[in-house]
Design a protein around this motif. Structure first.
Motif, PDB file in Angstrom:
ATOM      1  N   ALA A   1       0.859  -1.183   0.000  1.00 11.09           N
ATOM      2  CA  ALA A   1       0.000   0.000   0.000  1.00 11.09           C
ATOM      3  C   ALA A   1       0.893   1.231   0.000  1.00 11.09           C
ATOM      4  N   VAL A   2       0.659   2.105  -0.962  1.00  6.41           N
ATOM      5  CA  VAL A   2       1.430   3.348  -0.995  1.00  6.41           C
ATOM      6  C   VAL A   2       0.481   4.543  -1.013  1.00  6.41           C
ATOM      7  N   SER A   3       0.999   5.674  -0.588  1.00  9.70           N
ATOM      8  CA  SER A   3       0.182   6.887  -0.599  1.00  9.70           C
ATOM      9  C   SER A   3       0.188   7.464  -2.009  1.00  9.70           C
ATOM     10  N   GLU A   4      -0.612   8.494  -2.220  1.00  7.17           N
ATOM     11  CA  GLU A   4      -0.663   9.098  -3.557  1.00  7.17           C
ATOM     12  C   GLU A   4       0.694   9.611  -4.004  1.00  7.17           C
ATOM     13  N   LYS A   5       1.533   9.945  -3.033  1.00  7.33           N
ATOM     14  CA  LYS A   5       2.870  10.436  -3.398  1.00  7.33           C
ATOM     15  C   LYS A   5       3.857   9.283  -3.544  1.00  7.33           C
ATOM     16  N   ASN A   6       3.319   8.060  -3.613  1.00  6.21           N
ATOM     17  CA  ASN A   6       4.141   6.873  -3.824  1.00  6.21           C
ATOM     18  C   ASN A   6       5.070   6.563  -2.642  1.00  6.21           C
ATOM     19  N   LEU A   7       4.632   6.940  -1.473  1.00  3.12           N
ATOM     20  CA  LEU A   7       5.432   6.614  -0.293  1.00  3.12           C
ATOM     21  C   LEU A   7       4.888   5.347   0.332  1.00  3.12           C
ATOM     22  N   LYS A   8       5.800   4.513   0.770  1.00  2.63           N
ATOM     23  CA  LYS A   8       5.383   3.291   1.432  1.00  2.63           C
ATOM     24  C   LYS A   8       4.680   3.684   2.732  1.00  2.63           C
ATOM     25  N   LEU A   9       3.531   3.075   2.995  1.00  2.00           N
ATOM     26  CA  LEU A   9       2.733   3.503   4.149  1.00  2.00           C
ATOM     27  C   LEU A   9       3.481   3.412   5.474  1.00  2.00           C
ATOM     28  N   SER A  10       4.348   2.414   5.570  1.00  3.37           N
ATOM     29  CA  SER A  10       5.050   2.242   6.834  1.00  3.37           C
ATOM     30  C   SER A  10       5.922   3.456   7.164  1.00  3.37           C
ATOM     31  N   LYS A  11       6.220   4.240   6.114  1.00  2.00           N
ATOM     32  CA  LYS A  11       7.084   5.402   6.325  1.00  2.00           C
ATOM     33  C   LYS A  11       6.286   6.672   6.637  1.00  2.00           C
ATOM     34  N   LEU A  12       4.987   6.578   6.557  1.00  3.19           N
ATOM     35  CA  LEU A  12       4.164   7.777   6.736  1.00  3.19           C
ATOM     36  C   LEU A  12       3.696   7.918   8.174  1.00  3.19           C
ATOM     37  N   SER A  13       3.883   9.087   8.708  1.00  3.04           N
ATOM     38  CA  SER A  13       3.535   9.233  10.112  1.00  3.04           C
ATOM     39  C   SER A  13       2.037   9.077  10.372  1.00  3.04           C
ATOM     40  N   GLN A  14       1.196   9.571   9.439  1.00  2.00           N
ATOM     41  CA  GLN A  14      -0.239   9.489   9.744  1.00  2.00           C
ATOM     42  C   GLN A  14      -0.761   8.056   9.686  1.00  2.00           C
ATOM     43  N   ALA A  15       0.020   7.178   9.077  1.00  2.00           N
ATOM     44  CA  ALA A  15      -0.447   5.789   8.983  1.00  2.00           C
ATOM     45  C   ALA A  15       0.228   4.918  10.033  1.00  2.00           C
ATOM     46  N   LYS A  16       0.844   5.531  10.993  1.00  2.00           N
ATOM     47  CA  LYS A  16       1.599   4.770  11.988  1.00  2.00           C
ATOM     48  C   LYS A  16       0.736   3.742  12.715  1.00  2.00           C
ATOM     49  N   LYS A  17      -0.396   4.173  13.200  1.00  2.00           N
ATOM     50  CA  LYS A  17      -1.185   3.223  13.974  1.00  2.00           C
ATOM     51  C   LYS A  17      -2.583   3.180  13.369  1.00  2.00           C
ATOM     52  N   ILE A  18      -3.115   1.978  13.213  1.00  5.44           N
ATOM     53  CA  ILE A  18      -4.453   1.922  12.654  1.00  5.44           C
ATOM     54  C   ILE A  18      -5.493   1.899  13.772  1.00  5.44           C
ATOM     55  N   ASN A  19      -6.657   2.351  13.412  1.00  3.84           N
ATOM     56  CA  ASN A  19      -7.797   2.247  14.305  1.00  3.84           C
ATOM     57  C   ASN A  19      -8.592   1.051  13.886  1.00  3.84           C
ATOM     58  N   CYS A  20      -8.807   0.146  14.805  1.00  2.00           N
ATOM     59  CA  CYS A  20      -9.475  -1.068  14.382  1.00  2.00           C
ATOM     60  C   CYS A  20     -10.972  -0.934  14.361  1.00  2.00           C
ATOM     61  N   ASN A  21     -11.481  -0.262  13.369  1.00  2.00           N
ATOM     62  CA  ASN A  21     -12.933  -0.248  13.239  1.00  2.00           C
ATOM     63  C   ASN A  21     -13.314  -0.942  11.949  1.00  2.00           C
ATOM     64  N   LEU A  22     -14.600  -1.123  11.782  1.00  2.00           N
ATOM     65  CA  LEU A  22     -15.098  -1.862  10.636  1.00  2.00           C
ATOM     66  C   LEU A  22     -14.669  -1.225   9.313  1.00  2.00           C
ATOM     67  N   ASN A  23     -14.648   0.120   9.278  1.00  2.00           N
ATOM     68  CA  ASN A  23     -14.269   0.800   8.036  1.00  2.00           C
ATOM     69  C   ASN A  23     -12.861   0.437   7.605  1.00  2.00           C
ATOM     70  N   THR A  24     -11.955   0.417   8.566  1.00  2.00           N
ATOM     71  CA  THR A  24     -10.562   0.095   8.232  1.00  2.00           C
ATOM     72  C   THR A  24     -10.463  -1.331   7.694  1.00  2.00           C
ATOM     73  N   LEU A  25     -11.188  -2.236   8.331  1.00  2.00           N
ATOM     74  CA  LEU A  25     -11.129  -3.635   7.888  1.00  2.00           C
ATOM     75  C   LEU A  25     -11.701  -3.788   6.477  1.00  2.00           C
ATOM     76  N   VAL A  26     -12.825  -3.106   6.228  1.00  2.00           N
ATOM     77  CA  VAL A  26     -13.443  -3.205   4.898  1.00  2.00           C
ATOM     78  C   VAL A  26     -12.526  -2.587   3.838  1.00  2.00           C
ATOM     79  N   LEU A  27     -11.888  -1.491   4.195  1.00  2.00           N
ATOM     80  CA  LEU A  27     -10.945  -0.845   3.277  1.00  2.00           C
ATOM     81  C   LEU A  27      -9.811  -1.816   2.918  1.00  2.00           C
TER      82      LEU A  27
END
Ligand code: GLU
Ligand code: ZN
Length: 301
Positions: free
Chosen positions: A231-257
């Protein structure tokens, strides 16, 4: 009576996060794909904390990862294993490889190698050396590779092959800072846990031929592999490197996504809670719907 020689081994899958931070969306995808594939096949699913490189371990992140997985509704079998507690297994595998006389000590520094070639392929300077007990404590151990092609069929990415001598070179199995390499440790771990199916991120696809090579030398069975897109961001950055994607919220939306990212259709009925989600995903799971690509953009809310 008809004799059946093919022994069908029970499916055993795994998820092996490195405890270097929180569970992010990229690792959720690997967890979800390996879990759904295992459960869809009535298999076991194991968790392993890849903490071989203690210098990179972030304290308590193993616990955070486990808590997040639990909140997301994952259920694992057996006790969680830790690489740091399996050193004796890596040691005996290394000794077995020493006996094959394919290992040699290497004292080349990174700087020295950089000056010799840009490709990152080891030019073989220390190939003539032999492993001895008296070796310098600061030498790495490399393994001689062969010039034969190693090919395998990935369940998502289809056929993949490398000629290790040309594409990788003699690679490190024991690091000069006295840590067993990622390549050796995962091969030994997966064998010790009798893993039959490995589902993980595309970034490890090009490590797979090295791992198959080690399995062959150690006479281990070869698991089935499947590499999911990153999974990469629109700027082609690996998600693991993005600060806003550091921790996920485990809700149904995230799982469906995540399930949509993996190309899965969620069934006709509305999914309105986490239990329904898993039931639905597992029963409808089809690995060949996972997109056959290296990476995919995700717009993360
Ligand atoms: N620990 C590795 C990682 O987090 C995964 C190892 C594997 O799946 O083989 O990238
Ligand atoms: Zn060297």
């Amino acid at each position: 009576m008809k004799k059946n020689n093919s022994i069908q081994k029970p499916y055993r899958g795994r998820f092996a996060p490195s405890p270097s931070g929180e569970l992010h969306f990229g690792s959720l995808l690997a967890a979800m794909a390996s879990y759904a594939d295992a459960r869809h096949h009535n298999g076991s699913w194991l968790l392993r904390i890849d903490d071989i490189d203690q210098a990179r371990v972030v304290k308590h992140s193993d616990q955070h990862i486990l808590n997040t997985l639990e909140q997301c509704g994952f259920e694992w079998d057996e006790k969680v294993s830790y690489q740091s507690q399996c050193i004796h297994h890596y040691q005996s595998a290394l000794e077995k490889l020493n006996q094959a006389k394919l290992n040699y000590p290497c004292t080349c520094s990174r700087k020295q190698l950089k000056a010799l070639s840009d490709s990152g392929i080891y030019p073989g300077l220390c190939r003539h050396k032999i492993v001895r007990d008296s070796d310098d404590k600061n030498s790495a151990i490399r393994i001689k590779v062969s010039s034969e092609h190693i090919s395998f069929i990935d369940q998502i990415q289809q056929s993949y092959r490398q000629k290790l001598s040309q594409d990788v070179g003699d690679f490190i199995i024991y690091r000069r800072d006295n840590v067993f390499s990622y390549q050796l440790s995962v091969v030994v771990d997966d064998f010790q846990s009798a893993i039959t199916h490995i589902v993980r991120g595309y970034d490890l696809l090009d490590s797979t031929p090295r791992q198959i090579y080690l399995q062959q030398l150690l006479s281990y069975p070869q698991p089935q592999y499947a590499h999911i897109p990153l999974a990469v961001s629109e700027k082609n950055l690996k998600l693991s490197k993005l600060s806003q994607a550091k921790k996920i919220n485990c809700n149904l939306n995230t799982l469906v996504l995540a399930a949509h990212f993996l190309g899965q259709e969620m069934g006709q009925n509305e999914v309105d809670n986490i239990d329904d989600f898993w039931q639905n995903l597992i029963s409808n799971w089809e690995i060949n719907r996972v997109p056959r690509m290296e990476k995919q953009v995700i717009i993360y809310p």
